[in-house]
Scaffold this motif. Structure first.
Motif, PDB file in Angstrom:
ATOM      1  N   UNK A 248       0.847  -1.191   0.000  1.00  0.00           N
ATOM      2  CA  UNK A 248       0.000   0.000   0.000  1.00  0.00           C
ATOM      3  C   UNK A 248       0.885   1.245   0.000  1.00  0.00           C
ATOM      4  N   UNK A 249       0.699   2.098  -1.004  1.00  0.00           N
ATOM      5  CA  UNK A 249       1.438   3.349  -1.079  1.00  0.00           C
ATOM      6  C   UNK A 249       0.616   4.469  -0.446  1.00  0.00           C
ATOM      7  N   UNK A 250       1.306   5.373   0.255  1.00  0.00           N
ATOM      8  CA  UNK A 250       0.654   6.547   0.820  1.00  0.00           C
ATOM      9  C   UNK A 250       1.390   7.794   0.360  1.00  0.00           C
ATOM     10  N   UNK A 251       0.665   8.676  -0.345  1.00  0.00           N
ATOM     11  CA  UNK A 251       1.258   9.925  -0.807  1.00  0.00           C
ATOM     12  C   UNK A 251       0.745  11.111  -0.034  1.00  0.00           C
ATOM     13  N   UNK A 253      -3.307  11.311   0.720  1.00  0.00           N
ATOM     14  CA  UNK A 253      -4.556  10.921   1.382  1.00  0.00           C
ATOM     15  C   UNK A 253      -4.278   9.945   2.520  1.00  0.00           C
ATOM     16  N   UNK A 254      -5.177   9.911   3.481  1.00  0.00           N
ATOM     17  CA  UNK A 254      -4.889   9.144   4.687  1.00  0.00           C
ATOM     18  C   UNK A 254      -6.111   8.506   5.344  1.00  0.00           C
ATOM     19  N   UNK A 255      -7.333   8.917   4.961  1.00  0.00           N
ATOM     20  CA  UNK A 255      -8.503   8.515   5.742  1.00  0.00           C
ATOM     21  C   UNK A 255      -8.874   7.046   5.581  1.00  0.00           C
ATOM     22  N   UNK A 256      -8.268   6.327   4.641  1.00  0.00           N
ATOM     23  CA  UNK A 256      -8.553   4.891   4.503  1.00  0.00           C
ATOM     24  C   UNK A 256      -7.515   4.019   5.201  1.00  0.00           C
ATOM     25  N   UNK A 367      -3.473  -2.652  -9.208  1.00  0.00           N
ATOM     26  CA  UNK A 367      -4.927  -2.852  -9.137  1.00  0.00           C
ATOM     27  C   UNK A 367      -5.706  -1.677  -9.716  1.00  0.00           C
ATOM     28  N   UNK A 368      -5.012  -0.560  -9.989  1.00  0.00           N
ATOM     29  CA  UNK A 368      -5.654   0.669 -10.488  1.00  0.00           C
ATOM     30  C   UNK A 368      -6.647   1.251  -9.489  1.00  0.00           C
ATOM     31  N   UNK A 369      -6.475   0.923  -8.205  1.00  0.00           N
ATOM     32  CA  UNK A 369      -7.415   1.436  -7.204  1.00  0.00           C
ATOM     33  C   UNK A 369      -7.341   2.952  -7.069  1.00  0.00           C
ATOM     34  N   UNK A 370      -6.292   3.544  -7.617  1.00  0.00           N
ATOM     35  CA  UNK A 370      -6.086   4.988  -7.546  1.00  0.00           C
ATOM     36  C   UNK A 370      -6.872   5.757  -8.602  1.00  0.00           C
ATOM     37  N   UNK A 399       0.026  -3.948  -5.969  1.00  0.00           N
ATOM     38  CA  UNK A 399       0.053  -2.520  -5.658  1.00  0.00           C
ATOM     39  C   UNK A 399      -1.351  -2.006  -5.366  1.00  0.00           C
ATOM     40  N   UNK A 400      -1.508  -1.417  -4.162  1.00  0.00           N
ATOM     41  CA  UNK A 400      -2.728  -0.705  -3.781  1.00  0.00           C
ATOM     42  C   UNK A 400      -2.317   0.588  -3.093  1.00  0.00           C
ATOM     43  N   UNK A 401      -3.304   1.380  -2.680  1.00  0.00           N
ATOM     44  CA  UNK A 401      -3.005   2.696  -2.117  1.00  0.00           C
ATOM     45  C   UNK A 401      -3.853   2.992  -0.889  1.00  0.00           C
TER      46      UNK A 401
END
Length: 433
Positions: A248-251, A253-256, A367-370, A399-401
């Motif tokens: 999981x990548x974090x740039x 956003x954070x609420x999930x 996964x293209x979840x972004x 890869x997810x985010x």
């Protein structure tokens, strides 16, 4: 009477001389015994026994040297053909009961025990020579950087003790390994660009080296001291069964973050979080919660830039400053790097390797979840699940985010679907040697 007394005194002097000469002889024998030690830091080799003497070479951390003699707290050693003095404070003894010298063929995890579940003590750079003390069930025990631990034997190539290693170099291009020091000698093998070779001796412009178990000669013009990070989109440790890593990548956003952590907890799974360092600084409680729940936290840059367009100085700043933040806030030192946007070049890999990141980690399936849509197709929860399951592979990296609600919604179905296919979940670090 005086003569008799004088004879007695002379006799005593002779006896003491013989006794102390005997002690001196014993001491000399002890010093003659081989005293092999390993450097615990990059260590200056000086022309004399003190800091006022000139530095004639720098011995890399983790190098084995033989102490020939000592003066106060300074050891006389030979390294790379030069004899000088180094501080004993940075030289620790290693076992000399065996002479099983081997070279690491990859950046190699050095663990506290014989298995991937044990703590990683340090990452040993590719091309480092170690002296194996014992070996069992595919794990070798040895001392490195002042610590005794274990590494996978699969990534340790045997080196003859009859040919001591001066240092390790890396090929800057495809390079012929020849049977003798000249172009007229037959080619034994062709070494790929970036190969690690153990240099045993130099003759003119030619080096006698070991590459992948084969000894031969190559031209020194194509040998470099550089050690680049290795880019990989999958795990490199082969085990029985199927392994996969959720990342999981974090740039920004954070609420999930918490919903994702809760799903992972429900299934007892440890994942790998690549966190932008400024994200860690801005959301310290969340970063600490990720760590507290036992997940692996790794480097995702400082500012999330397009690093393949940056200068070397700018790239280096991204690494040095981000590493400080992880250390200061979380008390950890990441060893894996995921480049923003998956963009990198040779300079990024070079700096990453120099900054202590042996692997640059990409992914097997995005996964293209972004995204809201891809090529005109709306990215829904079903889309994310199907993409993850249909593209899963052994040693794969998903890869997810930490971004949108679709990710924690899709995650339970992804996990259960992968379980049904027979996959075991691991962190990325557990899938690398």
């Amino acid at each position: 009477m005086k003569l008799k007394r004088r004879n007695i005194i002379l006799s005593l002097i002779v006896v003491f001389a013989l006794v102390f000469s005997g002690f001196g002889f014993t001491k000399m024998k002890a010093l003659a015994a081989e005293d092999i030690r390993v450097t615990t830091a990059n260590l200056n080799l000086r022309s004399g026994p003190g800091t006022t003497y000139a530095v004639i070479a720098v011995i890399p951390k983790g190098t084995s040297v033989t102490v020939q003699s000592t003066v106060n707290n300074w050891a006389k050693v030979t390294y790379a053909g030069k004899t000088g003095y180094s501080s004993m404070s940075y030289l620790v003894p290693v076992s000399t009961s065996v002479n099983d010298f081997r070279i690491t063929t990859a950046n190699l995890n050095f663990r506290s025990g014989p298995g991937t579940t044990y703590q990683i003590l340090v990452v040993i750079p590719k091309g480092t020579t170690v002296n194996v003390i014992s070996e069992s069930n595919g794990w070798a025990r040895f001392t490195y950087s002042g610590k005794t631990g274990y590494s996978s034997s699969y990534y340790l190539q045997k080196v003859s003790a009859a040919d001591p290693v001066l240092y390790t170099r890396y090929t800057t291009d495809e390079l012929n390994l020849r049977s003798g020091p000249g172009t007229s000698y037959p080619i034994l093998r062709v070494m790929p660009k970036g190969s690690a070779v153990a240099v045993h001796r130099i003759s003119g412009y030619w080096a006698y080296v070991t590459y992948d178990g084969t000894k031969g000669w190559c031209h020194t013009a194509y040998l470099s001291t550089g050690l680049s990070s290795i880019a990989t989109n999958k795990g490199l440790v082969d085990r029985a069964g199927l392994d996969i890593a959720l990342t999981f990548d974090a740039g920004w956003l954070f609420d999930q973050a918490i919903p994702i952590l809760d799903v992972l907890d429900d299934y007892g799974i440890k994942a790998t979080f690549f966190l932008r360092a400024y994200w860690v600084q801005d959301h310290q409680d969340l970063a600490k919660e990720i760590k507290a729940r036992g997940h692996s936290i790794q480097n995702h840059s400082l500012t999330h830039p397009h690093m393949n367009t940056m200068t070397e100085a700018q790239i280096r700043y991204e690494f040095t400053e981000s590493t400080k933040i992880y250390s200061n806030i979380l008390g950890i030192r990441p060893t894996l790097f995921r480049p923003p946007f998956g963009e990198y070049n040779s300079t990024v890999l070079k700096v990453a390797g120099e900054q202590g990141y042996p692997y640059t980690v990409l992914w097997t399936v995005d996964t293209h979840d972004w995204a809201e849509s891809i090529n005109g197709v709306t990215v829904t929860t079903d889309y994310i699940v199907n993409r993850a399951l249909s593209n899963a592979s052994d040693n794969g990296i998903v890869l997810m985010h930490v971004a949108y609600a679709k990710t924690p919604e899709a995650l339970p179905r992804i996990i259960q679907g992968l379980k049904d296919k027979g996959y075991s979940f691991r962190t990325v670090a557990e899938m690398l040697p």
